[in-house]
Scaffold this active site. Structure first.
Site, PDB file in Angstrom:
ATOM      1  N   ARG A 198       0.850  -1.195   0.000  1.00  0.00           N
ATOM      2  CA  ARG A 198       0.000   0.000   0.000  1.00  0.00           C
ATOM      3  C   ARG A 198       0.884   1.243   0.000  1.00  0.00           C
ATOM      4  NH1 ARG A 198      -4.200  -1.768   4.678  1.00  0.00           N
ATOM      5  NH2 ARG A 198      -2.273  -2.612   5.532  1.00  0.00           N
ATOM      6  N   ASP A 211       2.479   4.937  -0.333  1.00  0.00           N
ATOM      7  CA  ASP A 211       2.013   6.242   0.121  1.00  0.00           C
ATOM      8  C   ASP A 211       1.885   7.222  -1.041  1.00  0.00           C
ATOM      9  OD1 ASP A 211       1.951   5.426   2.772  1.00  0.00           O
ATOM     10  OD2 ASP A 211       3.989   6.124   3.194  1.00  0.00           O
ATOM     11  N   TYR A 251      12.310  -2.604  -2.858  1.00  0.00           N
ATOM     12  CA  TYR A 251      12.161  -1.165  -3.094  1.00  0.00           C
ATOM     13  C   TYR A 251      13.480  -0.585  -3.580  1.00  0.00           C
ATOM     14  CZ  TYR A 251       7.567  -0.792  -0.844  1.00  0.00           C
ATOM     15  OH  TYR A 251       6.238  -0.910  -0.540  1.00  0.00           O
ATOM     16  N   ARG A 280      11.861   5.209   3.561  1.00  0.00           N
ATOM     17  CA  ARG A 280      12.120   6.651   3.491  1.00  0.00           C
ATOM     18  C   ARG A 280      12.822   7.153   4.747  1.00  0.00           C
ATOM     19  NH1 ARG A 280       6.494   9.189   2.474  1.00  0.00           N
ATOM     20  NH2 ARG A 280       7.710  11.124   2.652  1.00  0.00           N
TER      21      ARG A 280
END
Length: 245
Positions: free
Chosen positions: A50, A52, A111, A198
């Protein structure tokens, strides 16, 4: 009911994220609207990650069920037509068994974070990279990244609004490399906490600038304190690249 699996690419900038929101446009809404247009059914989609607001995907995986059986090729073509003009593309579609779930069947998520490290701002990649004009030491960032591999309590690198039951995660890969003017950070884990990548990248930037040492980075993790985290890296440079099953 036949179940279908999609591989989806999208530019996260126009969206409030993957998940449906009442007053903002989400990737999920674009996909579900497109499914309804070609099939006449109100399908519910489930994604592997999910993402952002502002986060991109090169290999997001989604599944949904339909009452009628369709040719996967026709589904892909129909969705690519009906998602226009939004920056969402269906790369693959296949029929799968009812036991497959995009989120819960995943065994790893990959990622990538891209930092444009030069004085000049991004022209062509604006919104798709984090522009950092101060020169960063990628080798020091990589050394710091290696120090937190394995299973740890990642409270320091966890968003305050994270709803995960446990802050413990196992980080399998966390690498930093320089490719000319681009610094590329890659991360792999079975699952990540909210804003974990992040948060880790924002702290790695401090190492690259020489404001932190690799030991400082590890000490921040060991503190298990969100206040010890560096600045949160913007969503612009983050990509969900692949999901393993």
């Amino acid at each position: 009911m036949p179940r279908y699996r999609l591989t989806v690419e999208y530019d996260g900038r126009p969206f409030c994220g993957w998940q449906m929101q009442a007053h903002d446009l989400s990737v999920q809404q674009v996909l579900e609207d497109a499914i309804a247009r070609f099939s006449g059914e109100d399908a519910v989609t489930q994604a592997a990650g999910r993402t952002d607001a502002g986060v991109h995907a090169l290999g997001q995986v989604v599944h949904f069920d339909l009452e009628r059986e369709w040719d996967p090729f026709k589904i892909r073509e129909a969705l690519n037509y009906h998602t226009k003009p939004h920056p969402v593309a269906i790369l693959t579609c296949e029929q799968v068994g009812e036991e497959f779930e995009a989120r819960f069947s995943a065994i790893a998520r990959h990622y990538e974070y891209r930092i444009l490290n030069r004085r000049a701002r991004a022209a062509l990649d604006a919104g798709r990279v984090w522009h950092v004009p101060v020169e960063l030491e990628a080798d020091a960032m990589h050394e710091a990244a290696q120090s937190i591999l394995g299973r740890h309590d990642f409270t320091t690198f966890r968003a305050s609004e994270c709803q995960a039951k446990s802050p413990e995660r196992t980080l399998d890969i966390f690498n930093v490399r320089r490719e000319s003017e681009m610094i590329v950070v890659t991360a792999k884990a079975r699952s990540f906490l909210h804003s974990q990548v992040r948060s880790m990248v924002g702290s790695l930037k401090l190492v690259g600038e020489g404001k932190w040492t690799p030991r400082d980075f590890r000490a921040a993790l060991d503190a298990r304190d969100r206040a010890r985290c560096g600045p949160l890296a913007p969503p612009d440079g983050l990509y969900l690249t692949k999901v393993d099953y």
